[in-house]
Motif scaffolding. Structure first.
Motif, PDB file in Angstrom:
ATOM      1  N   SER A 249      18.170   6.147  14.218  1.00  0.00           N
ATOM      2  CA  SER A 249      17.613   4.928  14.809  1.00  0.00           C
ATOM      3  C   SER A 249      16.829   5.218  16.084  1.00  0.00           C
ATOM      4  O   SER A 249      15.791   4.617  16.355  1.00  0.00           O
ATOM      5  CB  SER A 249      18.731   3.929  15.101  1.00  0.00           C
TER       6      SER A 249
ATOM      7  N   LYS B 109      17.921   2.479   6.526  1.00  0.00           N
ATOM      8  CA  LYS B 109      17.354   1.253   7.085  1.00  0.00           C
ATOM      9  C   LYS B 109      15.869   1.477   7.327  1.00  0.00           C
ATOM     10  O   LYS B 109      15.457   2.583   7.690  1.00  0.00           O
ATOM     11  CB  LYS B 109      18.047   0.886   8.398  1.00  0.00           C
TER      12      LYS B 109
ATOM     13  N   ARG C  39      12.116  -0.502   8.914  1.00  0.00           N
ATOM     14  CA  ARG C  39      11.567  -1.605   9.701  1.00  0.00           C
ATOM     15  C   ARG C  39      10.044  -1.556   9.653  1.00  0.00           C
ATOM     16  O   ARG C  39       9.443  -0.608  10.177  1.00  0.00           O
ATOM     17  CB  ARG C  39      12.057  -1.532  11.141  1.00  0.00           C
TER      18      ARG C  39
ATOM     19  N   ASN D  50       8.828  -5.865  12.239  1.00  0.00           N
ATOM     20  CA  ASN D  50       9.929  -5.390  13.096  1.00  0.00           C
ATOM     21  C   ASN D  50      11.303  -5.915  12.678  1.00  0.00           C
ATOM     22  O   ASN D  50      12.257  -5.858  13.472  1.00  0.00           O
ATOM     23  CB  ASN D  50       9.661  -5.733  14.566  1.00  0.00           C
TER      24      ASN D  50
ATOM     25  N   GLU E  35      14.552  -5.469  10.429  1.00  0.00           N
ATOM     26  CA  GLU E  35      15.236  -4.348   9.767  1.00  0.00           C
ATOM     27  C   GLU E  35      15.677  -4.723   8.357  1.00  0.00           C
ATOM     28  O   GLU E  35      16.203  -5.810   8.123  1.00  0.00           O
ATOM     29  CB  GLU E  35      16.439  -3.913  10.603  1.00  0.00           C
TER      30      GLU E  35
END
Length: 201
Positions: free
Chosen positions: A90, A146, A148, A182, A184
């Motif tokens: 992240s 994940k 984004r 933006n 996730e």
């Protein structure tokens, strides 16, 4: 008429070619390491050895070595591993550009494979970048991450597994990220396949 051999008995059983009788000793099967076992040239089906690396018996069945395990031992047919990438996190994510294909290799900085198959040293060989296993085994591969999007437009992310050679990419799957810029998105995919190899006839 076939000759019979008796060890510890003068009257071997009529159904046996070798009859060993003892009340204080056993039969000691050839003992060797895993590397030595795998180096046996053209093993016959039914060949039995004791592998000193895993402390277990193996017999050769047609085209593969099978482990003779007990109910209290490690599973001979099932196992799991968890390899977590340590490069792209992240705080330092992988940045993709539209229309650009990227091959991502798992550096496996976090490895949990204590429940792997008893005769497989590791599930993922980082040197050859291959999943290891035995011919004919079923594999369930779980991929999760994940993502984004950084643009306001609808973003599509297409993923596939590259097995190399003439086959190349398999199991393509397009992941649509429709929550907005933006925002996730969590991706989870499970793929089931069989390990197989081609042998010369």
């Amino acid at each position: 008429m076939n000759a019979q051999v008796g060890i510890g008995t003068t009257s071997p059983d009529s159904s046996s070619i070798l009859d060993i009788s003892s009340t204080n000793s056993g039969v000691l099967i050839p003992r060797m390491t895993t590397a030595q076992r795998l180096a046996i040239s053209n093993p016959s089906s039914g060949l039995l050895v004791f592998d000193t690396d895993v402390n277990g018996f193996y017999f050769y069945n047609t085209d593969t070595w099978l482990h003779l395990s007990t109910e209290t031992g490690y599973s001979d047919y099932t196992g799991w591993a968890d390899y977590v990438d340590g490069t792209y996190i992240s705080a330092s994510p992988l940045v993709l550009s539209g229309g650009v294909q990227v091959t991502l290799l798992n550096d496996a900085s976090t490895i949990r494979d204590s429940q792997k198959l008893i005769d497989v040293t590791e599930f993922y060989d980082s040197t050859t970048q291959t999943i290891t296993g035995r011919n004919g085994e079923a594999i369930n591969l779980v991929i999760e991450f994940k993502a984004r999007p950084t643009t306001a437009s609808v973003t599509r992310l297409t993923l596939s597994i590259d097995i190399g050679g003439v086959v190349g990419e398999i199991y393509p799957n397009t992941f649509v990220m429709a929550k907005g810029q933006n925002q996730e998105h969590f991706y989870l995919q499970t793929i089931s396949f069989w390990l197989s190899r081609i042998v010369d006839a």
